[in-house]
Design an enzyme around this catalytic site. Structure first.
Site, PDB file in Angstrom:
ATOM      1  N   GLU A 176       0.828  -1.217   0.000  1.00 51.57           N
ATOM      2  CA  GLU A 176       0.000   0.000   0.000  1.00 51.57           C
ATOM      3  C   GLU A 176       0.862   1.267   0.000  1.00 51.57           C
ATOM      4  O   GLU A 176       0.498   2.275  -0.586  1.00 51.57           O
ATOM      5  CB  GLU A 176      -0.931   0.005   1.225  1.00 51.57           C
ATOM      6  N   GLY A 227       6.377 -11.028   2.696  1.00 47.26           N
ATOM      7  CA  GLY A 227       5.963 -10.064   3.708  1.00 47.26           C
ATOM      8  C   GLY A 227       6.084 -10.663   5.097  1.00 47.26           C
ATOM      9  O   GLY A 227       6.969 -11.494   5.349  1.00 47.26           O
ATOM     10  N   GLU A 230       3.067 -13.127  10.003  1.00 51.86           N
ATOM     11  CA  GLU A 230       1.669 -13.109  10.432  1.00 51.86           C
ATOM     12  C   GLU A 230       0.717 -13.227   9.228  1.00 51.86           C
ATOM     13  O   GLU A 230      -0.207 -14.052   9.222  1.00 51.86           O
ATOM     14  CB  GLU A 230       1.453 -11.784  11.171  1.00 51.86           C
ATOM     15  N   GLY A 232       1.549 -14.216   6.232  1.00 56.61           N
ATOM     16  CA  GLY A 232       1.861 -15.497   5.584  1.00 56.61           C
ATOM     17  C   GLY A 232       1.044 -16.636   6.180  1.00 56.61           C
ATOM     18  O   GLY A 232       0.488 -17.466   5.461  1.00 56.61           O
ATOM     19  N   GLU A 250       7.547 -16.044   1.344  1.00 49.35           N
ATOM     20  CA  GLU A 250       8.882 -15.580   1.720  1.00 49.35           C
ATOM     21  C   GLU A 250       8.676 -14.609   2.863  1.00 49.35           C
ATOM     22  O   GLU A 250       8.144 -13.511   2.662  1.00 49.35           O
ATOM     23  CB  GLU A 250       9.557 -14.927   0.513  1.00 49.35           C
ATOM     24  N   CYS A 284      14.692  -8.583   4.426  1.00 46.84           N
ATOM     25  CA  CYS A 284      14.247  -9.827   5.070  1.00 46.84           C
ATOM     26  C   CYS A 284      15.439 -10.655   5.531  1.00 46.84           C
ATOM     27  O   CYS A 284      15.346 -11.361   6.527  1.00 46.84           O
ATOM     28  CB  CYS A 284      13.329 -10.614   4.154  1.00 46.84           C
TER      29      CYS A 284
HETATM   30  P1  NAP Z   1       2.669  -7.207   5.534  1.00 44.74           P
HETATM   31  O1  NAP Z   1       1.459  -6.670   6.181  1.00 44.74           O
HETATM   32  O2  NAP Z   1       2.904  -8.666   5.591  1.00 44.74           O
HETATM   33  O3  NAP Z   1       2.643  -6.714   4.022  1.00 44.74           O
HETATM   34  C1  NAP Z   1       3.176  -7.413   2.927  1.00 44.74           C
HETATM   35  C2  NAP Z   1       2.172  -7.431   1.798  1.00 44.74           C
HETATM   36  O4  NAP Z   1       1.028  -8.190   2.198  1.00 44.74           O
HETATM   37  C3  NAP Z   1       1.634  -6.055   1.453  1.00 44.74           C
HETATM   38  O5  NAP Z   1       1.383  -5.960   0.064  1.00 44.74           O
HETATM   39  C4  NAP Z   1       0.354  -6.020   2.242  1.00 44.74           C
HETATM   40  O6  NAP Z   1      -0.576  -5.087   1.776  1.00 44.74           O
HETATM   41  C5  NAP Z   1      -0.149  -7.408   2.055  1.00 44.74           C
HETATM   42  N1  NAP Z   1      -1.155  -7.819   3.034  1.00 44.74           N
HETATM   43  C6  NAP Z   1      -1.328  -7.377   4.307  1.00 44.74           C
HETATM   44  N2  NAP Z   1      -2.380  -7.981   4.869  1.00 44.74           N
HETATM   45  C7  NAP Z   1      -2.903  -8.821   3.947  1.00 44.74           C
HETATM   46  C8  NAP Z   1      -4.004  -9.718   3.916  1.00 44.74           C
HETATM   47  N3  NAP Z   1      -4.791  -9.892   4.968  1.00 44.74           N
HETATM   48  N4  NAP Z   1      -4.226 -10.405   2.795  1.00 44.74           N
HETATM   49  C9  NAP Z   1      -3.458 -10.262   1.723  1.00 44.74           C
HETATM   50  N5  NAP Z   1      -2.404  -9.424   1.671  1.00 44.74           N
HETATM   51  C10 NAP Z   1      -2.123  -8.718   2.778  1.00 44.74           C
HETATM   52  O7  NAP Z   1       3.940  -6.495   6.074  1.00 44.74           O
HETATM   53  P2  NAP Z   1       4.046  -4.952   6.499  1.00 44.74           P
HETATM   54  O8  NAP Z   1       2.903  -4.537   7.351  1.00 44.74           O
HETATM   55  O9  NAP Z   1       4.293  -4.170   5.296  1.00 44.74           O
HETATM   56  O10 NAP Z   1       5.344  -5.066   7.390  1.00 44.74           O
HETATM   57  C11 NAP Z   1       5.236  -5.657   8.676  1.00 44.74           C
HETATM   58  C12 NAP Z   1       6.429  -6.492   8.974  1.00 44.74           C
HETATM   59  O11 NAP Z   1       6.554  -7.556   8.033  1.00 44.74           O
HETATM   60  C13 NAP Z   1       7.752  -5.799   8.859  1.00 44.74           C
HETATM   61  O12 NAP Z   1       8.032  -4.993   9.940  1.00 44.74           O
HETATM   62  C14 NAP Z   1       8.670  -6.959   8.684  1.00 44.74           C
HETATM   63  O13 NAP Z   1       8.947  -7.553   9.911  1.00 44.74           O
HETATM   64  C15 NAP Z   1       7.892  -7.895   7.841  1.00 44.74           C
HETATM   65  N6  NAP Z   1       8.228  -7.784   6.415  1.00 44.74           N
HETATM   66  C16 NAP Z   1       8.989  -8.734   5.837  1.00 44.74           C
HETATM   67  C17 NAP Z   1       9.334  -8.618   4.506  1.00 44.74           C
HETATM   68  C18 NAP Z   1      10.172  -9.622   3.818  1.00 44.74           C
HETATM   69  O14 NAP Z   1      10.784  -9.303   2.818  1.00 44.74           O
HETATM   70  N7  NAP Z   1      10.205 -10.837   4.268  1.00 44.74           N
HETATM   71  C19 NAP Z   1       8.909  -7.527   3.774  1.00 44.74           C
HETATM   72  C20 NAP Z   1       8.106  -6.569   4.388  1.00 44.74           C
HETATM   73  C21 NAP Z   1       7.767  -6.735   5.695  1.00 44.74           C
HETATM   74  P3  NAP Z   1      -0.586  -3.634   2.427  1.00 44.74           P
HETATM   75  O15 NAP Z   1       0.715  -3.051   2.086  1.00 44.74           O
HETATM   76  O16 NAP Z   1      -1.701  -2.989   1.744  1.00 44.74           O
HETATM   77  O17 NAP Z   1      -0.785  -3.818   3.888  1.00 44.74           O
HETATM   78 MG    MG Z   2      -0.004  -3.467   5.769  1.00 43.80          MG
END
Ligand code: NAP
Ligand code: MG
Length: 488
Positions: A176, A227, A230, A232, A250, A284
């Site tokens: 987003e 992402g 949680e 995942g 991932e 990550c």
């Molecule tokens: P996130 O919520 O897991 O977001 C990753 C992607 O998933 C975004 O496109 C997000 O959309 C989408 N998403 C969120 N909730 C979803 C749902 N219920 N159904 C389908 N898609 C959904 O991660 P974040 O909030 O951006 O970051 C939180 C934490 O995740 C970070 O602090 C970090 O620890 C971890 N993270 C890990 C990686 C990695 O490369 N492994 C990358 C980013 C974050 P929105 O953006 O619209 O919420």
């Molecule tokens: Mg988010």
């Protein structure tokens, strides 16, 4: 600047006209508005990807055709590196030099899978019969692809390139916070005539609505996600409760970067800092746990702190900047909550922990932060911060290093530094992680598999594994000697 989504080869607003403000994290200014897709918009994208898949214009095209299109996509990105890199830095904050590397890697990813598209082959199975038994490799189908904000366009390429090479069609949702490079990418590839409409769809919006519609759909055959752990978990659970769509994940990490006393000292210090502070620690595979042999521990931490003071924080658009702002104010608050956890623990704050202030006061900056003597079992030792905060943990001997490295639910990456190859290889063998670097940390190659052990994910991206994740096997058995069966 494009502020529309890409559905079935059309540039569209959200059907309810709703948009979201997009920020420059270095200044806190709004720089664009992106459409906020409704479930109906996502459904439309899914149905177009479905039609594009089922009608066969892509999956039944020759492999050579798909290959050529992937090279054209690579070319379209390559011709716009400067613009895309700038967009990435403005939207995400990372230093422009790193954005340029990311866009170059994006090009390489499309080129790599352009090459691989013509090398996907099946098998002939030696069955004990007068028959020809074949394994055909077929595309999985319509793929929902959900990516994070830390490497926006590069993550897009890791998802779209292998899927297209395999013959799949896709609906991709950028994070987003960072949709701009993906929306611009759509404009660039729209000009490629050989790419049928509906093969690539890009919908921007919120995770729990836009993303979740992809995950719940019975017309999506696979979800590829990068992402948080949680989300995942929720995706895996939702797949189980709907159409059992294939899922690759991932997820996060708390990767150990292990330093033995016999390592090249200066290279090791640089490796420790680069391993955690590149991309502001929003990686990550960040080397967020530094395990260091006790005999060099004190000297090591001093040298780290000394060099880390020289890391220049600033607006990513400044070419001298080595660390930009964090992606959003909310994310900075999350990172700062871990700094507080560290301060309240028995660990010692050696460097950073603050916002820089001054000219950077409006951006979402946090200084490079080093905590020493962190308890591996504490929250700072166990949980992913996803920011410029590193936990130093001393160890006595090799066995303890391996034990500490593995004492974590994640298993994405690890690195080990030593001049003794045999010693390093013991760690490589014992550490439960999907990627292990020796005397290096973070280099990533399109040719080699990427993904996690344990709770860091399911499946692999990149390399030949990357395309396998978008293929399924069909067994074909051909009887070469049809004869009546004496059966009834
Ligand atoms: P996130 O919520 O897991 O977001 C990753 C992607 O998933 C975004 O496109 C997000 O959309 C989408 N998403 C969120 N909730 C979803 C749902 N219920 N159904 C389908 N898609 C959904 O991660 P974040 O909030 O951006 O970051 C939180 C934490 O995740 C970070 O602090 C970090 O620890 C971890 N993270 C890990 C990686 C990695 O490369 N492994 C990358 C980013 C974050 P929105 O953006 O619209 O919420
Ligand atoms: Mg988010």
């Amino acid at each position: 600047m494009n502020d529309r989504m890409y559905i079935d080869g059309q540039f569209v607003e959200a059907s309810n006209k709703q948009t979201r403000d997009i920020y420059n994290p270095a200044t806190g200014e709004v720089i664009a508005q992106a459409p906020e897709a409704t479930p109906a918009d996502v459904e439309k994208a899914i149905q177009n990807a479905r039609r594009a898949f089922d009608e066969g214009a892509w999956k039944d095209a020759t492999a050579l055709h798909r290959s050529r299109v992937l090279f054209k996509i690579a070319e379209a990105v390559k011709s716009n590196v400067a613009e895309l890199a700038k967009l990435e830095t403005l939207n995400m904050g990372k230093p422009i030099v790193e954005s340029e590397f990311d866009i170059a890697d994006t090009v390489t990813c499309f080129e790599y899978y352009g090459g691989l598209a013509t090398k996907i082959t099946g098998e002939v199975n030696p069955v004990p019969d007068n028959a020809l038994n074949l394994t055909l490799k077929e595309p999985v189908g319509v793929c929902g692809q959900i990516i994070p904000w830390n490497y926006p366009l590069m993550m897009l390429s890791w998802k779209i390139a292998p899927a297209l090479a395999a013959g799949c069609t896709v609906v991709l949702k950028p994070a987003e916070q960072t949709p701009l490079s993906a929306l611009r990418f759509a404009e660039l590839i729209d000009k490629i005539e050989e790419l049928p409409k509906g093969v690539i769809n890009i919908v921007s919006g919120d995770g729990p609505i836009t993303g979740a519609t992809l995950v719940k759909s019975y017309d999506v055959d696979k979800v590829a996600f990068t992402g948080s752990t949680e989300v995942g978990r929720w995706i895996l659970k939702t797949s189980a409760e709907t159409n059992l769509k294939k899922v690759t994940l991932e997820l996060g990490g708390k990767s150990p970067n292990i330093f033995f006393a016999d390592a090249d000292f200066e290279a090791a210090i640089d490796g420790a800092l680069f391993g955690i502070f590149i991309n502001q620690g929003e990686v990550c595979s960040a080397g967020s746990r530094i395990l260091v042999e006790k005999s060099i521990h004190k000297k090591f931490v001093e040298a780290m702190a000394e060099k880390a003071k020289r890391i220049k924080l600033g607006d990513g658009m400044d070419r001298d900047t080595k660390m930009g702002p964090l992606v959003t104010e909310e994310h900075r608050a999350r990172v700062e909550s871990y700094i507080k956890i560290g301060k309240d623990s028995s660990a010692k704050l050696v460097l950073g922990g603050k916002r820089p202030g001054g000219a950077l006061a409006n951006g979402y900056f946090v200084e490079p932060t080093i905590f020493d003597n962190v308890d591996n079992n504490s929250r700072l030792g166990q949980e992913e911060v996803f920011g410029p905060v590193v936990a130093v943990i001393p160890f006595e001997n090799d066995n303890e290093a391996i034990r500490l490295a593995n004492a974590n639910p994640y298993g994405l990456a690890a690195a080990v530094w030593s001049k003794d190859f045999g010693r390093a290889m013991q760690v490589v063998k014992q550490v439960r992680a999907g990627i292990v670097w020796v005397n290096h940390m973070q280099p990533t190659y399109m040719e080699a598999p990427w993904g996690g052990y344990k709770q860091s994910g399911i499946g692999r991206e990149l390399g030949k594994y990357g395309v396998e994740a978008y293929l399924q096997a069909k067994q074909v058995h051909i009887n070469l000697n049809p004869a009546p069966i004496a059966w009834y």
